[in-house]
Design a protein around this motif. Sequence first.
Motif, PDB file in Angstrom:
ATOM      1  N   SER A  70       4.553  -0.389   9.722  1.00  7.28           N
ATOM      2  CA  SER A  70       4.203   0.647  10.690  1.00  7.28           C
ATOM      3  C   SER A  70       2.693   0.882  10.674  1.00  7.28           C
ATOM      4  O   SER A  70       2.107   1.013   9.594  1.00  7.28           O
ATOM      5  CB  SER A  70       4.944   1.944  10.361  1.00  7.28           C
ATOM      6  N   VAL A  71       2.082   0.958  11.854  1.00  8.99           N
ATOM      7  CA  VAL A  71       0.631   1.013  11.970  1.00  8.99           C
ATOM      8  C   VAL A  71       0.186   2.276  12.717  1.00  8.99           C
ATOM      9  O   VAL A  71       0.685   2.570  13.807  1.00  8.99           O
ATOM     10  CB  VAL A  71       0.086  -0.234  12.689  1.00  8.99           C
ATOM     11  N   ASN A  72      -0.723   3.028  12.104  1.00  7.86           N
ATOM     12  CA  ASN A  72      -1.386   4.185  12.723  1.00  7.86           C
ATOM     13  C   ASN A  72      -0.405   5.270  13.152  1.00  7.86           C
ATOM     14  O   ASN A  72       0.038   6.055  12.326  1.00  7.86           O
ATOM     15  CB  ASN A  72      -2.285   3.726  13.866  1.00  7.86           C
ATOM     16  N   ASP A  73      -0.044   5.355  14.426  1.00  8.45           N
ATOM     17  CA  ASP A  73       0.823   6.432  14.883  1.00  8.45           C
ATOM     18  C   ASP A  73       2.303   6.125  14.664  1.00  8.45           C
ATOM     19  O   ASP A  73       3.161   6.970  14.917  1.00  8.45           O
ATOM     20  CB  ASP A  73       0.570   6.748  16.361  1.00  8.45           C
ATOM     21  N   GLU A  74       2.613   4.929  14.167  1.00 11.15           N
ATOM     22  CA  GLU A  74       3.994   4.566  13.854  1.00 11.15           C
ATOM     23  C   GLU A  74       4.305   5.065  12.449  1.00 11.15           C
ATOM     24  O   GLU A  74       3.678   4.648  11.479  1.00 11.15           O
ATOM     25  CB  GLU A  74       4.184   3.052  13.910  1.00 11.15           C
ATOM     26  N   ASP A  89      -7.341   0.180  10.381  1.00 12.19           N
ATOM     27  CA  ASP A  89      -5.952   0.539  10.674  1.00 12.19           C
ATOM     28  C   ASP A  89      -5.272   1.056   9.415  1.00 12.19           C
ATOM     29  O   ASP A  89      -5.527   0.574   8.304  1.00 12.19           O
ATOM     30  CB  ASP A  89      -5.164  -0.681  11.180  1.00 12.19           C
ATOM     31  N   LEU A  90      -4.392   2.026   9.591  1.00  9.81           N
ATOM     32  CA  LEU A  90      -3.584   2.544   8.497  1.00  9.81           C
ATOM     33  C   LEU A  90      -2.197   1.919   8.594  1.00  9.81           C
ATOM     34  O   LEU A  90      -1.494   2.098   9.586  1.00  9.81           O
ATOM     35  CB  LEU A  90      -3.495   4.073   8.570  1.00  9.81           C
ATOM     36  N   VAL A  91      -1.816   1.167   7.577  1.00 11.84           N
ATOM     37  CA  VAL A  91      -0.579   0.404   7.604  1.00 11.84           C
ATOM     38  C   VAL A  91       0.369   0.883   6.506  1.00 11.84           C
ATOM     39  O   VAL A  91      -0.037   1.045   5.353  1.00 11.84           O
ATOM     40  CB  VAL A  91      -0.844  -1.106   7.385  1.00 11.84           C
ATOM     41  N   SER A 106      11.286   1.141  -1.367  1.00 15.47           N
ATOM     42  CA  SER A 106      10.065   1.886  -1.643  1.00 15.47           C
ATOM     43  C   SER A 106       9.004   1.513  -0.620  1.00 15.47           C
ATOM     44  O   SER A 106       9.113   0.479   0.053  1.00 15.47           O
ATOM     45  CB  SER A 106       9.579   1.596  -3.058  1.00 15.47           C
ATOM     46  N   ALA A 107       7.980   2.360  -0.496  1.00 16.78           N
ATOM     47  CA  ALA A 107       6.965   2.143   0.538  1.00 16.78           C
ATOM     48  C   ALA A 107       5.578   2.512   0.013  1.00 16.78           C
ATOM     49  O   ALA A 107       5.438   3.386  -0.842  1.00 16.78           O
ATOM     50  CB  ALA A 107       7.284   2.979   1.776  1.00 16.78           C
ATOM     51  N   PHE A 108       4.582   1.833   0.559  1.00 15.74           N
ATOM     52  CA  PHE A 108       3.194   2.194   0.262  1.00 15.74           C
ATOM     53  C   PHE A 108       2.364   2.030   1.532  1.00 15.74           C
ATOM     54  O   PHE A 108       2.737   1.293   2.447  1.00 15.74           O
ATOM     55  CB  PHE A 108       2.628   1.329  -0.871  1.00 15.74           C
ATOM     56  N   SER A 109       1.247   2.721   1.568  1.00 15.25           N
ATOM     57  CA  SER A 109       0.348   2.647   2.717  1.00 15.25           C
ATOM     58  C   SER A 109      -1.044   2.243   2.264  1.00 15.25           C
ATOM     59  O   SER A 109      -1.446   2.532   1.126  1.00 15.25           O
ATOM     60  CB  SER A 109       0.280   4.000   3.435  1.00 15.25           C
ATOM     61  N   MET A 110      -1.773   1.589   3.143  1.00 15.20           N
ATOM     62  CA  MET A 110      -3.136   1.173   2.836  1.00 15.20           C
ATOM     63  C   MET A 110      -3.944   1.073   4.129  1.00 15.20           C
ATOM     64  O   MET A 110      -3.387   1.027   5.236  1.00 15.20           O
ATOM     65  CB  MET A 110      -3.144  -0.178   2.115  1.00 15.20           C
ATOM     66  N   ILE A 111      -5.259   1.030   3.965  1.00 17.92           N
ATOM     67  CA  ILE A 111      -6.173   0.926   5.099  1.00 17.92           C
ATOM     68  C   ILE A 111      -6.708  -0.492   5.159  1.00 17.92           C
ATOM     69  O   ILE A 111      -7.127  -1.051   4.145  1.00 17.92           O
ATOM     70  CB  ILE A 111      -7.319   1.941   4.961  1.00 17.92           C
ATOM     71  N   PRO A 113      -9.128  -3.310   5.290  1.00 19.35           N
ATOM     72  CA  PRO A 113     -10.550  -3.335   4.917  1.00 19.35           C
ATOM     73  C   PRO A 113     -11.457  -3.698   6.101  1.00 19.35           C
ATOM     74  O   PRO A 113     -11.033  -4.351   7.047  1.00 19.35           O
ATOM     75  CB  PRO A 113     -10.607  -4.431   3.849  1.00 19.35           C
ATOM     76  N   GLY A 114     -12.710  -3.237   5.995  1.00 16.48           N
ATOM     77  CA  GLY A 114     -13.714  -3.643   6.967  1.00 16.48           C
ATOM     78  C   GLY A 114     -14.314  -2.533   7.788  1.00 16.48           C
ATOM     79  O   GLY A 114     -15.330  -2.728   8.467  1.00 16.48           O
ATOM     80  N   LYS A 115     -13.711  -1.333   7.729  1.00 19.47           N
ATOM     81  CA  LYS A 115     -14.238  -0.215   8.510  1.00 19.47           C
ATOM     82  C   LYS A 115     -13.820   1.089   7.853  1.00 19.47           C
ATOM     83  O   LYS A 115     -12.651   1.263   7.506  1.00 19.47           O
ATOM     84  CB  LYS A 115     -13.715  -0.272   9.950  1.00 19.47           C
ATOM     85  N   GLU A 116     -14.771   1.989   7.689  1.00 12.12           N
ATOM     86  CA  GLU A 116     -14.439   3.292   7.142  1.00 12.12           C
ATOM     87  C   GLU A 116     -13.624   4.082   8.155  1.00 12.12           C
ATOM     88  O   GLU A 116     -13.917   4.088   9.355  1.00 12.12           O
ATOM     89  CB  GLU A 116     -15.717   4.059   6.787  1.00 12.12           C
ATOM     90  N   ASN A 117     -12.570   4.738   7.675  1.00 12.98           N
ATOM     91  CA  ASN A 117     -11.729   5.559   8.541  1.00 12.98           C
ATOM     92  C   ASN A 117     -11.387   6.829   7.769  1.00 12.98           C
ATOM     93  O   ASN A 117     -10.426   6.874   7.004  1.00 12.98           O
ATOM     94  CB  ASN A 117     -10.465   4.791   8.943  1.00 12.98           C
ATOM     95  N   LYS A 118     -12.207   7.863   7.952  1.00 11.43           N
ATOM     96  CA  LYS A 118     -12.056   9.108   7.198  1.00 11.43           C
ATOM     97  C   LYS A 118     -10.708   9.771   7.474  1.00 11.43           C
ATOM     98  O   LYS A 118     -10.066  10.296   6.558  1.00 11.43           O
ATOM     99  CB  LYS A 118     -13.192  10.072   7.572  1.00 11.43           C
ATOM    100  N   GLU A 119     -10.248   9.741   8.717  1.00 11.05           N
ATOM    101  CA  GLU A 119      -8.964  10.352   9.052  1.00 11.05           C
ATOM    102  C   GLU A 119      -7.826   9.666   8.303  1.00 11.05           C
ATOM    103  O   GLU A 119      -6.913  10.320   7.786  1.00 11.05           O
ATOM    104  CB  GLU A 119      -8.720  10.285  10.558  1.00 11.05           C
TER     105      GLU A 119
END
Length: 253
Positions: A70-74, A89-91, A106-111, A113-119
């Motif tokens: 699932s990516v960003n708003d998903e 992207d937040l995945v 189980s699940a994990f999330s990560m950003i 790499p390559g661009k800062e995304n403070k949100e």
Amino acid sequence: MIFIKNEKDIEKIRKAAAIWEQVKQALISATKSGISTKELDELANKVIVENGGIPTFFEYGGFPGYVCISVNDEILHGIGNERKLLPGDLVTYDIGVTYQNRICDSAFSMIVPGKENKEAEDILKATQACLEETVKAVKPGVTTGDLGFITEQTAKKYGYVVIKDFSGHGCGIKLHEEPMVFNYGKRGTGEVLKPGMVICIEPMLLTGSDQYTIDKANDWVVRSKNKKLTCHCEYIVLVTETGHEILNTNVRI
């Protein structure tokens, strides 16, 4: 029905969790700008199978993927496709592994790499805090309502809301077992935790509103109605005689 796991069950779930960890590490290494979520889905399946497991989610209720990506708003049930990830992207990777008929979910999330995304950093930090604070409380005698209360109050502290219609759950013999472990609750209510129970605790946070939609094209992907960032993290946790053990990280407390 709530299943109390015996030692043989728990050892098999631990083995499924060890395979899950192999998948996690492979996905972390492969998550880069330009790769498609379908490629990542196929990679997850390859690692699961090569390590003697079965992808639990494949064809479960008709789900077409091997894992959920699932990516960003998903927020839930993302299906691998030709979409290519972008920097920042937040995945979320939600992974089910079956080993000798016992299951780790189980699940994990990560950003990416390559661009800062403070949100993305902020909501990921908040979701992980919800997970850690809730799991800390797991021990015999605590109720599922106690856990949900902690999750929601922690989310509020960070300025986020929890989804109400999807929840954590018992796991191990079946993918989804009782009890339900909601991300909100009232202290002292719900099921009382007992040694031998295995539960999935999975905070699912949204930005600004708990409203969501389900994609009509596939009837699976759950996304925030306002299209803002979401995040989802999950541990599979054994209730022990004196506390708990996080089965997919080998943490005993």
